[in-house]
Scaffold this motif. Structure first.
Motif, mmCIF file in Angstrom:
data_model
loop_
_atom_site.group_PDB
_atom_site.id
_atom_site.type_symbol
_atom_site.label_atom_id
_atom_site.label_comp_id
_atom_site.label_asym_id
_atom_site.label_seq_id
_atom_site.Cartn_x
_atom_site.Cartn_y
_atom_site.Cartn_z
ATOM 1 N N ARG A 83 4.001 18.329 1.842
ATOM 2 C CA ARG A 83 3.042 19.013 2.728
ATOM 3 C C ARG A 83 3.635 19.229 4.121
ATOM 4 N NH1 ARG A 83 -1.362 15.454 0.780
ATOM 5 N NH2 ARG A 83 -2.284 15.416 2.860
ATOM 6 N N TYR A 134 -6.320 17.253 10.896
ATOM 7 C CA TYR A 134 -6.175 16.764 9.510
ATOM 8 C C TYR A 134 -7.472 16.979 8.728
ATOM 9 C CZ TYR A 134 -5.311 13.254 5.756
ATOM 10 O OH TYR A 134 -5.157 12.602 4.545
ATOM 11 N N HIS A 180 -5.924 0.320 6.691
ATOM 12 C CA HIS A 180 -5.993 1.218 7.863
ATOM 13 C C HIS A 180 -6.760 0.512 8.992
ATOM 14 C CE1 HIS A 180 -4.256 4.937 6.261
ATOM 15 N NE2 HIS A 180 -4.968 4.773 5.172
ATOM 16 N N PHE A 215 -11.419 5.675 -1.090
ATOM 17 C CA PHE A 215 -11.294 6.224 0.267
ATOM 18 C C PHE A 215 -12.704 6.375 0.819
ATOM 19 C CE2 PHE A 215 -9.745 10.108 2.952
ATOM 20 C CZ PHE A 215 -9.679 9.314 4.084
ATOM 21 N N HIS A 238 -10.503 9.051 -4.455
ATOM 22 C CA HIS A 238 -9.681 9.387 -3.273
ATOM 23 C C HIS A 238 -10.253 10.628 -2.590
ATOM 24 C CE1 HIS A 238 -5.270 9.997 -1.661
ATOM 25 N NE2 HIS A 238 -6.057 9.457 -0.757
ATOM 26 N N ASN A 242 3.026 8.581 1.628
ATOM 27 C CA ASN A 242 2.286 9.658 0.971
ATOM 28 C C ASN A 242 2.673 10.970 1.640
ATOM 29 O OD1 ASN A 242 0.045 10.808 2.837
ATOM 30 N ND2 ASN A 242 -0.137 8.595 3.157
ATOM 31 N N HIS A 277 0.866 -1.198 0.000
ATOM 32 C CA HIS A 277 0.000 0.000 0.000
ATOM 33 C C HIS A 277 0.889 1.230 0.000
ATOM 34 C CE1 HIS A 277 -3.722 2.221 1.856
ATOM 35 N NE2 HIS A 277 -2.828 3.134 1.474
ATOM 36 N N GLY A 303 0.929 13.328 3.009
ATOM 37 C CA GLY A 303 0.104 13.903 4.050
ATOM 38 C C GLY A 303 0.114 13.155 5.371
ATOM 39 N N THR A 304 0.038 11.834 5.298
ATOM 40 C CA THR A 304 -0.159 11.083 6.539
ATOM 41 C C THR A 304 0.944 10.082 6.850
ATOM 42 O OG1 THR A 304 -1.392 9.248 5.529
ATOM 43 C CG2 THR A 304 -2.671 11.199 6.143
ATOM 44 N N ASP A 349 2.260 2.878 3.285
ATOM 45 C CA ASP A 349 1.299 3.948 2.964
ATOM 46 C C ASP A 349 2.023 5.237 2.591
ATOM 47 O OD1 ASP A 349 -1.188 5.173 2.611
ATOM 48 O OD2 ASP A 349 -1.434 5.663 4.736
ATOM 49 N N TYR A 394 -4.098 11.333 -6.928
ATOM 50 C CA TYR A 394 -3.794 12.761 -6.804
ATOM 51 C C TYR A 394 -3.958 13.465 -8.159
ATOM 52 C CZ TYR A 394 -1.647 11.621 -2.259
ATOM 53 O OH TYR A 394 -1.406 11.191 -0.975
ATOM 54 N N GLN A 434 -10.584 4.265 8.676
ATOM 55 C CA GLN A 434 -9.355 4.941 9.125
ATOM 56 C C GLN A 434 -9.652 5.958 10.223
ATOM 57 O OE1 GLN A 434 -7.306 7.417 6.209
ATOM 58 N NE2 GLN A 434 -5.499 7.642 7.499
ATOM 59 N N HIS A 475 -9.638 1.945 1.367
ATOM 60 C CA HIS A 475 -9.172 2.708 2.536
ATOM 61 C C HIS A 475 -10.394 2.797 3.448
ATOM 62 C CE1 HIS A 475 -5.824 4.142 0.040
ATOM 63 N NE2 HIS A 475 -5.308 4.738 1.106
ATOM 64 N N ILE A 526 -5.320 16.244 0.773
ATOM 65 C CA ILE A 526 -5.194 15.537 -0.506
ATOM 66 C C ILE A 526 -5.269 16.519 -1.673
ATOM 67 C CG2 ILE A 526 -6.378 13.885 -2.016
ATOM 68 C CD1 ILE A 526 -7.168 12.333 0.585
ATOM 69 N N HIS A 543 1.408 5.412 -1.850
ATOM 70 C CA HIS A 543 1.040 6.535 -2.729
ATOM 71 C C HIS A 543 2.364 7.172 -3.176
ATOM 72 C CE1 HIS A 543 -3.167 6.637 -0.922
ATOM 73 N NE2 HIS A 543 -2.493 6.057 0.050
#
Ligand code: NIG
Ligand code: FE
Length: 414
Positions: free
Chosen positions: A88, A101, A272, A221, A184, A326, A79, A328-329, A324, A151, A252, A249, A111, A81
């Motif tokens: 970010r 968030y 998640h 998502f 997403h 990415n 998993h 952002g997270t 995961d 994205y 989460q 997803h 996102i 991205h």
């Protein structure tokens, strides 16, 4: 294994590669504890053809002496991205100044901030920018990586991301499997028109990705800041109509029942799952859907609700663990660090985390019969390590321990 070892060969069989003096950590499911074999591993045509404690009568000339090093299945990051533009770090700073968030997402950040940057980037730029992150994963023993779109959020930008992901195989020795994650977020031009955007996903983006063979599976998502279960189901139906596997997803940030829905569509994995309840666990157990645990996002968002590990164990749901990665997270390009977090944050054992990046990760990608185990007939996707004991993958971090990786029998040294 008996004294003479196992092969699937007739007497005339030839091998084209030998890994001698290996300590094989097989990760074959069903074995209790680690199965570590002092053995020689014979390959043919990129597959594992024989495992033997004694030397077989063979003329193989291509030999790699492992000198007692540990050999595992190549790690699988199931998993990610990995493809995106920009970063970010500013939002990380905002969150530490108290902005949640979800609030950042509702204000057009999150996102959608990465969507803006990714739309502006060319396919080639996306591939190039991902290489640095891919190298981080490779250095942690990864031979297969799943990469999502999500994205772009237009037909052309989603396909651009999938092509950029596939192109990584031209730059590194790696196996990429691609996932269409057009669902997403609702893109800005469809603000308050999520249903219309789902029409576009189902009627145009999924069919195009399928007809160009750009995606192996489809992800959604399913969340209050993402898509409802009804919208998720529409996407799953469209995916199945086009012969694509699904995954989610799910659970989460809240419990919408997305994991049970994913299970109903025979999903490969529900990912998640911090808020998963017992009914969801049972649904996943019945469908064989893998629980894909993502401790990096849990850690980076400083969440407190942990996935229901005890229930997952009780119902024997296979658990994978993934980066995961990415912007952002989960800004972590290191799979063994995720194994460490899986132990420290989710109370997984080092053995469970190793299964989570090998045999169970392979199942999460739908390749559980070919990858993720050292077993006769499986692809010779392997990692060779300067490591004494398999628990060390989840333990010491930040030092170079990888000696070499093999993909379908082709070696690259770390
Ligand atoms: O897996 N949850 C949704 N998607 C990503 C986060 C993406 C982002 O914030 O850019 C995740 O955590
Ligand atoms: Fe994700």
């Amino acid at each position: 294994m008996n004294d003479t070892g196992r092969t699937n060969d007739s007497a005339s069989a030839k091998y084209d590669f030998l890994l001698e003096n290996a300590r094989l950590v097989t990760m074959v499911p069903g074995t209790n504890g680690y199965q570590v074999l002092d053995a020689h591993l014979y390959l043919r045509d990129g597959k594992i053809a024989a495992i033997s404690q004694h030397r077989l009568d063979t003329s193989v000339t291509d030999v790699l002496d492992c000198q007692g090093k540990l050999v595992t299945p190549g790690f699988i990051d199931s998993h990610t991205h990995l493809i995106y533009a920009g970063n970010r770090a500013n939002e990380f700073e905002m969150r530490l100044n108290g902005v949640p968030y979800q609030t950042i997402a509702q204000q057009g950040g999150g996102i959608l901030a990465t969507v803006k940057a990714t739309r502006l980037a060319s396919q080639q730029q996306l591939t190039e920018q991902a290489l640095l992150r891919l190298d981080g994963l490779i250095n942690s023993g990864v031979t297969s990586v799943e990469i999502k779109s999500g994205y772009g959020l237009t037909l052309s930008d989603e396909l651009k991301m999938l092509r950029a992901a596939k192109a990584l195989e031209n730059h590194r020795q790696i196996r990429v499997s691609t996932t269409l994650l057009a669902a997403h977020a609702v893109p800005p031009e469809f603000k308050n028109q999520a249903e219309r955007y789902i029409d576009l996903v189902c009627e145009e983006i999924i069919p195009a990705a399928a007809s160009e063979s750009l995606a192996d599976s489809v992800d959604v998502f399913c969340e209050s800041i993402g898509f409802s279960t009804a919208q998720t189901e529409r996407v799953f139906q469209a995916a199945q109509q086009h012969g694509l596997a699904v995954k989610g997803h799910t659970e989460q940030l809240s419990n919408l029942g997305g994991s049970a829905l994913t299970a109903r569509y025979n999903g490969l994995s529900a990912d998640h799952i911090e808020y998963l309840d017992e009914a969801g666990v049972i649904a996943m157990a019945n469908s064989g859907t893998v629980a894909n645990l993502l401790p990096g996002a849990f850690y980076f968002l400083r969440e407190t609700q942990k996935p229901p590990i005890e229930l997952l164990r009780q119902y024997k749901v296979p658990m994978a663990i993934a980066s995961d990665i990415n912007p952002g997270t989960s800004p972590f390009a290191d799979l063994t660090m995720m194994m460490n977090m899986g132990c420290t944050l989710f109370n997984l054992t080092p053995e469970e985390t190793l299964r989570g990046v090998t045999c169970h990760a392979a199942s999460a990608l739908g390749v559980g019969n070919n990858r993720g185990q050292i077993e006769i007939g499986f692809d010779a996707d392997l990692a060779i390590w300067d490591v004494e004991h398999p628990a060390e993958f989840s333990y010491l971090q930040g030092v170079k321990r990888l000696y070499a990786r093999l993909i379908q029998g082709a070696v690259s040294y770390a």
